[in-house]
Design an enzyme around this catalytic site. Structure first.
Site, short mmCIF file in Angstrom:
data_model
loop_
_atom_site.label_atom_id
_atom_site.label_comp_id
_atom_site.label_asym_id
_atom_site.label_seq_id
_atom_site.Cartn_x
_atom_site.Cartn_y
_atom_site.Cartn_z
N ARG A 27 0.85 -1.18 0.00
CA ARG A 27 0.00 0.00 0.00
C ARG A 27 0.89 1.23 0.00
O ARG A 27 1.97 1.23 0.60
CB ARG A 27 -0.90 0.03 1.26
N GLU B 225 -4.64 7.16 -5.37
CA GLU B 225 -4.92 6.43 -6.62
C GLU B 225 -6.43 6.32 -6.87
O GLU B 225 -7.19 6.26 -5.88
CB GLU B 225 -4.27 5.05 -6.57
N HIS C 286 -1.92 -0.48 -9.87
CA HIS C 286 -2.47 -1.33 -8.81
C HIS C 286 -3.13 -2.57 -9.41
O HIS C 286 -4.33 -2.83 -9.22
CB HIS C 286 -3.49 -0.55 -7.96
#
Ligand code: 8YV
Length: 315
Positions: free
Chosen positions: A234, A263, A281
């Protein structure tokens, strides 16, 4: 008997949406023009929340659903779920571990290789005609035989370290304690010391309030101008401002990142850098893994409402 009503925080692929709609009454929070009005309207009927790792369920959302029983996370990271609120109210929480571990580790290794060997630039070198016009692609850096540090030797960190051993890397790791399953690798408790050891510094630990910015300015400086930071955990685990400073000043050699503060919006400073690999991601983003994640989300919800043991409980 009416179907349990579920608040769906984010989108799922159609192969998940269909079975969810068949088993439950799904309220699509992410599509609501007025999210507060939706919660006002349906909140008292909501018995479950189906969310995604990066979206979670905050206290306000949880408290807007006074009859909430379970939160099912599509992802292994549950840091965006207010666990304290869930504990207080006796709400179950589940996630989707194991099914995504190997894909996430695979992408971390790929990111290290792609960035160290300059493969993004090499592809452009061929496609834009530079190879023919300007000659040989500039030299990049070796991976095999160097040193790796793995910050967090949980499921994903362990699989990353296993893969790294195939490159004859000198592997060290940091965690809250030495792991009996990691006797082949060196335990270095202090993240700064681990960073000093590493040419490739992997951030693989689960994110929480306790790990926020564990990759501090000092850790980043210790990785150094010849080192690379790879983050598949993260963004909150890294002091992103310090990371950007170090990349801009080249006091950090390179980074390969799959996660970002804010994000899918990024700090625009990232877009001006030539020493960072940017990924959206997608570490668990394969058909195979995402189908397994979606099934676990459903299996956990169905088990809860059937009064059965949860397959992958967090709380
Ligand atoms: C998922 C993740 O892509 O597992 C996690 O916690 O961050 C990713 O694997 C994400 O949760 C899906 O939205």
């Amino acid at each position: 008997m009416s179907k349990p009503e579920i608040l769906q925080v984010g989108p799922y692929p159609e192969w998940d949406q269909g079975p969810l709609d068949a088993a439950f009454t799904m309220h699509r929070y992410f599509e609501a023009g007025d999210k507060a009005a939706l919660l006002e309207d349906v909140g008292s009927r909501i018995r479950g929340i189906a969310t995604r790792g990066e979206l979670g369920a905050n206290r306000a959302m949880i408290e807007a659903c006074p009859n909430l029983e379970v939160v099912s996370v599509y992802g292994v990271g549950y840091d965006a779920v207010d666990l304290e609120a869930c504990r207080e109210k006796g709400i179950r929480v589940t996630n989707t571990p194991d099914v995504l571990t190997n894909d996430v580790a695979d992408l971390g290794i790929a990111m290290m290789l792609v960035q160290s060997r300059g493969m993004i630039g090499a592809e452009a070198w061929v496609r834009d005609g530079s190879w023919a016009q300007r000659g040989l692609y500039p030299l990049k850096h070796r991976v095999w035989g160097k040193k790796a540090g793995v910050l967090g030797l949980g499921r994903i960190g362990y699989e990353v370290a296993k893969r790294l051993s195939g490159f004859d890397l000198d592997i060290a790791y940091s965690d809250v304690a030495e792991k009996d399953y990691a006797r082949d690798w060196t335990f270095i408790g202090d993240p700064v010391e681990l960073a000093r050891h590493a040419d490739f510094f992997f951030v693989t630990l689960a994110a929480s309030a306790a790990t926020r910015h564990i990759v501090s300015r000092d850790v980043i400086e210790a990785v150094g101008p010849d080192g690379m930071i790879i983050n598949i955990s993260r963004a909150s685990n890294i002091d992103e401002d310090a990371l950007l400073d170090a990349l801009e000043n080249r006091t950090l050699g390179a980074a390969a990142l799959d996660v970002f503060e804010g994000e899918p919006s990024l700090n625009p400073r990232f877009l001006k850098l030539d020493n960072v690999l940017l990924q959206p991601h997608h570490a668990s983003g394969t058909f195979e893994t995402r189908k397994a994640m979606g099934k676990l989300v459903r299996d956990n919800l169905e088990a809860h409402f059937a009064g059965e043991a949860l397959p992958t409980p967090v709380l």
